[in-house]
Scaffold this motif. Sequence first.
Motif, PDB file in Angstrom:
ATOM      1  N   ALA A 256       0.832  -1.206   0.000  1.00 15.35           N
ATOM      2  CA  ALA A 256       0.000   0.000   0.000  1.00 15.35           C
ATOM      3  C   ALA A 256       0.866   1.255   0.000  1.00 15.35           C
ATOM      4  CB  ALA A 256      -0.932   0.000   1.214  1.00 15.35           C
ATOM      5  N   GLY A 257       2.068   1.163   0.603  1.00 18.91           N
ATOM      6  CA  GLY A 257       2.958   2.324   0.660  1.00 18.91           C
ATOM      7  C   GLY A 257       3.405   2.578   2.077  1.00 18.91           C
ATOM      8  N   VAL A 258       3.245   3.816   2.539  1.00 15.92           N
ATOM      9  CA  VAL A 258       3.596   4.173   3.909  1.00 15.92           C
ATOM     10  C   VAL A 258       2.363   3.967   4.783  1.00 15.92           C
ATOM     11  CG1 VAL A 258       4.354   6.015   5.459  1.00 15.92           C
ATOM     12  CG2 VAL A 258       5.322   5.836   3.157  1.00 15.92           C
ATOM     13  N   VAL A 259       2.516   3.168   5.829  1.00 11.70           N
ATOM     14  CA  VAL A 259       1.412   2.830   6.725  1.00 11.70           C
ATOM     15  C   VAL A 259       1.625   3.536   8.062  1.00 11.70           C
ATOM     16  CG1 VAL A 259       0.247   0.968   7.956  1.00 11.70           C
ATOM     17  CG2 VAL A 259       1.075   0.596   5.624  1.00 11.70           C
ATOM     18  N   ALA A 260       0.618   4.267   8.519  1.00 13.31           N
ATOM     19  CA  ALA A 260       0.656   4.902   9.840  1.00 13.31           C
ATOM     20  C   ALA A 260       0.019   3.973  10.852  1.00 13.31           C
ATOM     21  CB  ALA A 260      -0.077   6.237   9.811  1.00 13.31           C
ATOM     22  N   VAL A 261       0.704   3.714  11.948  1.00 13.76           N
ATOM     23  CA  VAL A 261       0.248   2.795  12.983  1.00 13.76           C
ATOM     24  C   VAL A 261       0.114   3.555  14.295  1.00 13.76           C
ATOM     25  CG1 VAL A 261       0.949   0.849  14.416  1.00 13.76           C
ATOM     26  CG2 VAL A 261       1.203   0.716  11.939  1.00 13.76           C
ATOM     27  N   ILE A 262      -1.070   3.492  14.896  1.00 14.43           N
ATOM     28  CA  ILE A 262      -1.303   4.076  16.212  1.00 14.43           C
ATOM     29  C   ILE A 262      -1.449   2.932  17.205  1.00 14.43           C
ATOM     30  CG2 ILE A 262      -2.834   5.498  17.623  1.00 14.43           C
ATOM     31  CD1 ILE A 262      -3.604   6.998  15.086  1.00 14.43           C
ATOM     32  N   VAL A 263      -0.626   2.946  18.232  1.00 16.17           N
ATOM     33  CA  VAL A 263      -0.586   1.847  19.197  1.00 16.17           C
ATOM     34  C   VAL A 263      -1.378   2.228  20.447  1.00 16.17           C
ATOM     35  CG1 VAL A 263       0.896   0.339  20.552  1.00 16.17           C
ATOM     36  CG2 VAL A 263       1.675   1.159  18.320  1.00 16.17           C
ATOM     37  N   PRO A 264      -2.355   1.411  20.849  1.00 22.16           N
ATOM     38  CA  PRO A 264      -3.144   1.712  22.051  1.00 22.16           C
ATOM     39  C   PRO A 264      -2.301   1.663  23.320  1.00 22.16           C
ATOM     40  CG  PRO A 264      -4.267   0.114  20.652  1.00 22.16           C
ATOM     41  CD  PRO A 264      -2.873   0.228  20.136  1.00 22.16           C
ATOM     42  N   TRP A 265      -2.925   2.115  24.404  1.00 26.31           N
ATOM     43  CA  TRP A 265      -2.193   2.277  25.658  1.00 26.31           C
ATOM     44  C   TRP A 265      -2.041   0.994  26.451  1.00 26.31           C
ATOM     45  CZ3 TRP A 265      -5.429   0.594  29.391  1.00 26.31           C
ATOM     46  CH2 TRP A 265      -6.805   0.718  29.179  1.00 26.31           C
ATOM     47  N   ASN A 266      -2.929  -0.003  26.231  1.00 31.05           N
ATOM     48  CA  ASN A 266      -2.970  -1.108  27.188  1.00 31.05           C
ATOM     49  C   ASN A 266      -1.966  -2.224  26.905  1.00 31.05           C
ATOM     50  OD1 ASN A 266      -4.485  -1.631  24.871  1.00 31.05           O
ATOM     51  ND2 ASN A 266      -5.851  -3.029  25.917  1.00 31.05           N
ATOM     52  N   LEU A 267      -1.585  -2.413  25.638  1.00 33.60           N
ATOM     53  CA  LEU A 267      -0.611  -3.450  25.278  1.00 33.60           C
ATOM     54  C   LEU A 267       0.364  -2.848  24.267  1.00 33.60           C
ATOM     55  CD1 LEU A 267      -3.152  -6.373  24.860  1.00 33.60           C
ATOM     56  CD2 LEU A 267      -1.357  -6.298  26.588  1.00 33.60           C
ATOM     57  N   PRO A 268       1.218  -1.941  24.706  1.00 32.42           N
ATOM     58  CA  PRO A 268       2.014  -1.155  23.751  1.00 32.42           C
ATOM     59  C   PRO A 268       2.928  -1.971  22.856  1.00 32.42           C
ATOM     60  CG  PRO A 268       2.795  -0.843  26.014  1.00 32.42           C
ATOM     61  CD  PRO A 268       1.488  -1.564  26.104  1.00 32.42           C
TER      62      PRO A 268
END
Length: 207
Positions: free
Chosen positions: A160-172
């Motif tokens: 797809a290209g460049v992927v943005a990943v946001i990681v939640p707080w509970n299981l970093p």
Amino acid sequence: MTLWDPRLATTGRPAGEPGLLRNFVGGRFEPSARTFAKISPVTGERVFEVAEADGSTVDAAVTAARAALRGPWGRLGERERAAVLRRVADELDRRFDDLVTAEVADTGKPMSQARTLDVPRGAANFRAFADIVCAAPTESFTTVTPTGGRALNYAVRKPAGVVAVIVPWNLPLLLLTWKVAPALACGNAVVVKPSEETRPPRRCWPR
């Protein structure tokens, strides 16, 4: 690929002062004009100062990710990418104790959970997606054309290209691997934004 190393990410500070965790962009640790305190959810103490990413940091990360896609990473095939993922898993295993210590300090969860869930499952995710990308089938089928001929239809998978990943707080760590590993396995480059408010689920708070 360079694996993040907290010992390199921290800058020297006076004895007793928390270290500084810097942003890792394009294979280098970058400075930042602003920082915020990482507070232990168990003791309330400041365990690290964290470099705050601004718009220019994000732009630099995306630029570096696009450059990786144009460079050697973008030219790797599935098996070569899988080999990289397995090396990451091996490094997670090698630094198992370091990662357990970091998870406990970051989230306040019991060490037993970090040792049996977060860190081993994180390494397992990299191996699992390495196996999946090497074994994933490619769909193909034939159809009859209007002129009576036969045509072969097949799927071609591309990153797809460049992927943005946001990681939640509970299981970093664990949830990061669930996102980063498949994105890399499929040939993408990844920009990761972890939560600045990491804390354990309610059931993990010490009694």
